[in-house]
Write an enzyme that holds these catalytic residues in place. Structure first.
Site, short mmCIF file in Angstrom:
data_model
loop_
_atom_site.label_atom_id
_atom_site.label_comp_id
_atom_site.label_asym_id
_atom_site.label_seq_id
_atom_site.Cartn_x
_atom_site.Cartn_y
_atom_site.Cartn_z
N SER A 65 3.55 -2.03 5.17
CA SER A 65 3.73 -3.05 5.72
C SER A 65 5.25 -3.84 5.48
CB SER A 65 2.76 -3.91 4.77
OG SER A 65 3.17 -4.23 3.39
N LYS A 126 5.27 -8.67 -0.43
CA LYS A 126 5.52 -9.12 0.80
C LYS A 126 6.92 -10.07 0.78
CE LYS A 126 1.45 -7.85 2.64
NZ LYS A 126 1.67 -6.65 3.69
#
Length: 288
Positions: A65, A126
């Site tokens: 990701s 993230k």
């Protein structure tokens, strides 16, 4: 007849050791090696607990990701003091810290490790995109922050060799390099946030979350996204869709600061020399 003078008993030297008297002093207890080892291990565990909770902690990358910055098989250190401390700062989220203390707000563009809502039981990584009070939207793959488009400039393709740690390459991006090795070549862009922070993102095509409604970041929360925009379940997704929605600041565990190891996954534990041939040496020491 004179008697021979009787011999006087010799006086003990002043520094001569005194004889040990049973009953006047307790016998010295033998040391227990097991007790000493246990004490050492307990102290070591306490030091590790304190360092991992309040100073820095290692983290390994489990997903794609955050491509292109982070690859599966990367290992990095996070610092723990940047955003304050909560129970999530402690191993296993031990409930020893009430609420959040010494709290701080991250900057846009920080890469953070956090406990992922709604379960708050797994560590994710993230990038911070929206802060409390911000509005965030995606329009045709373009990031819109507080009503303004974030600059997104096309740069060279991101080329990554196919390896045990990276095998999911869409057919349209499959290629071979000059040596005939299979690689994945993905469109890459550079985004620049209003605070001047720049980073690279991947855009693999038009997918549903390339167009969204407007997200209003509530107080005490942040909006997080993965750099691999079309392969990241992040704040754009609801909990029902497996996403994290808005992440509470108290869920933040720390800030990514430097990579200290990276492997392509081809090493075997029983073949020590492969530990070195599998290493991606050029990735060691990279900062954020």
């Amino acid at each position: 007849m004179e008697k021979a003078p009787s011999a006087e008993p010799e006086k003990p030297a002043a520094d001569a050791p005194k004889p040990y008297s049973v009953g006047t002093a307790a016998a010295e207890k033998p040391k227990s090696e097991w007790r000493d080892l246990g004490s050492f291990l307990l102290k070591l565990a306490l030091i590790v607990f304190i360092v991992r909770s309040f100073v820095f902690s290692p983290f390994s990358i489990p997903s794609e990701s955050m491509l292109p910055r982070l690859l599966i098989g990367d290992y990095l250190f996070i610092t723990k003091w940047n955003y304050g401390y909560s129970k999530h700062s402690l191993p296993w989220s031990l409930p020893l810290i009430p609420g959040r203390i010494f709290g701080g707000t991250p900057e846009r563009g920080d890469v953070v490790v956090f406990k992922a809502p709604p379960g708050n039981d797994t560590d994710w990584i993230k990038r911070v995109i929206g802060l409390p009070g911000d509005t965030v939207q995606m329009v045709n793959g373009q990031l819109i922050l507080n009503g303004k488009a974030v600059p997104k400039d096309r740069i060279a393709q991101f080329v990554l060799p196919i390896s045990p740690n990276f095998q999911r390459c869409q057919p349209q991006f499959q290629n071979v390099d000059a040596d005939g090795n299979a690689v994945c070549s993905i469109p890459r862009f550079r985004e620049t946030l209003p605070n001047g922070k720049t980073y690279e993102v991947l855009d693999q095509g038009t997918l549903p979350k390339d167009n969204t409604g407007i997200y209003n970041v509530p107080a005490g929360h942040v909006f997080l996204m993965g750099d691999n925009r079309d392969n990241s379940t992040d704040s754009r997704f609801s909990h029902a869709d497996g996403g994290i929605e808005f992440v509470p600041l108290e869920n933040l565990e720390g800030k990514a600061v430097v990579s200290f190891w990276s492997t392509d996954g081809s090493a075997s534990w029983i073949l020590p020399w492969t530990w070195f041939t599998a290493a991606r040496w050029n990735r060691l020491g990279e900062g954020f």
